[in-house]
Design an enzyme around this catalytic site. Sequence first.
Site, PDB file in Angstrom:
ATOM      1  N   ARG A  75       0.822  -1.214   0.000  1.00 47.89           N
ATOM      2  CA  ARG A  75       0.000   0.000   0.000  1.00 47.89           C
ATOM      3  C   ARG A  75       0.860   1.268   0.000  1.00 47.89           C
ATOM      4  NH1 ARG A  75      -5.436   0.166   1.093  1.00 47.89           N
ATOM      5  NH2 ARG A  75      -5.444  -1.952   1.873  1.00 47.89           N
ATOM      6  N   ARG A 101     -10.227   2.897  -1.988  1.00 51.62           N
ATOM      7  CA  ARG A 101      -9.028   2.330  -1.362  1.00 51.62           C
ATOM      8  C   ARG A 101      -8.887   2.901   0.038  1.00 51.62           C
ATOM      9  NH1 ARG A 101      -7.700  -2.078  -3.137  1.00 51.62           N
ATOM     10  NH2 ARG A 101      -5.618  -1.936  -2.259  1.00 51.62           N
ATOM     11  N   ILE A 102      -8.584   2.035   0.981  1.00 51.34           N
ATOM     12  CA  ILE A 102      -8.297   2.506   2.333  1.00 51.34           C
ATOM     13  C   ILE A 102      -6.908   3.134   2.323  1.00 51.34           C
ATOM     14  CG2 ILE A 102      -7.825   1.708   4.691  1.00 51.34           C
ATOM     15  CD1 ILE A 102     -10.143  -0.272   4.297  1.00 51.34           C
ATOM     16  N   HIS A 119     -19.300  10.527   1.212  1.00 52.68           N
ATOM     17  CA  HIS A 119     -19.745   9.201   1.673  1.00 52.68           C
ATOM     18  C   HIS A 119     -21.267   9.145   1.595  1.00 52.68           C
ATOM     19  CE1 HIS A 119     -19.480   5.397   3.773  1.00 52.68           C
ATOM     20  NE2 HIS A 119     -20.498   5.792   4.515  1.00 52.68           N
ATOM     21  N   ALA A 183     -28.489  13.935  -4.595  1.00 53.39           N
ATOM     22  CA  ALA A 183     -28.093  14.879  -3.535  1.00 53.39           C
ATOM     23  C   ALA A 183     -26.578  15.067  -3.521  1.00 53.39           C
ATOM     24  CB  ALA A 183     -28.582  14.367  -2.184  1.00 53.39           C
TER      25      ALA A 183
END
Length: 224
Positions: A75, A101-102, A119, A183
């Site tokens: 990562r 992706r984190i 989100h 939205a």
Amino acid sequence: MTTGSKPGARKRVGVLISGRGSNMQSLVRASREDENAGYDIVAVISNRPDAAGLIWAAEQGIATVVVDHKAYPAREAFEDSLHEALVTADVELVACAGFMRIMTDTFVTRWHDRMLNIHPSLLPMFKGLDTHARALAAGMRITGCTIHIVRPELDAGPILGQAAVAVDTGDTPDTLAEKVIRAEHVLYPEILKLYALGQIRADGDKITIDSKINQQGILFSPSI
Ligand code: GAR
């Protein structure tokens, strides 16, 4: 570090995507239609070579970059390349828009207070995946979307803005996703604008809001 922008100059924004990129499109359109948008989308970067949004962005004449996470052993190496791509594009603000992706603490810290995320829930409820199915399962009557500053903890960080939609009894995860994405397409450009213009600011975890945005039939905070 990126170079500092001149006072009054539009912020150079890099958008991170992993797929369709409809939020990215709404940011690009808003930046081009609003002479006071306060930002330009200067690069669209995807961790997936097949992300459909890349094609649209390229057609718009926006620089596109693929940093394929599968091509990196770890990562950290992937994120070094991602960071390099952002710096090369002279990006000042990063807008995550369906970037799946984190991120490590190191990467997030490099872009401290300079990276936003959207989100599809009213955070802190329903962090992670399958937000609409989980909102339905929980019997929510209202759900929505959130724009927040990215901090190391997943789907956490100071909340800059939220938009709410009603959950109807006949809703499915798909119908709810359609309402929420509409939205999202209104909220993200508005909040990015206010953030780019310094009308919403973060001081640690405290948010200061100087401005108000149009409601357009959606419950917003900040509202008119
Ligand atoms: C959007 O609904 C966004 O909120 C969500 O992915 C979708 C991307 O759609 N993001 C997350 O779930 C991040 N945890 P888009 O590619 O059409 O903008």
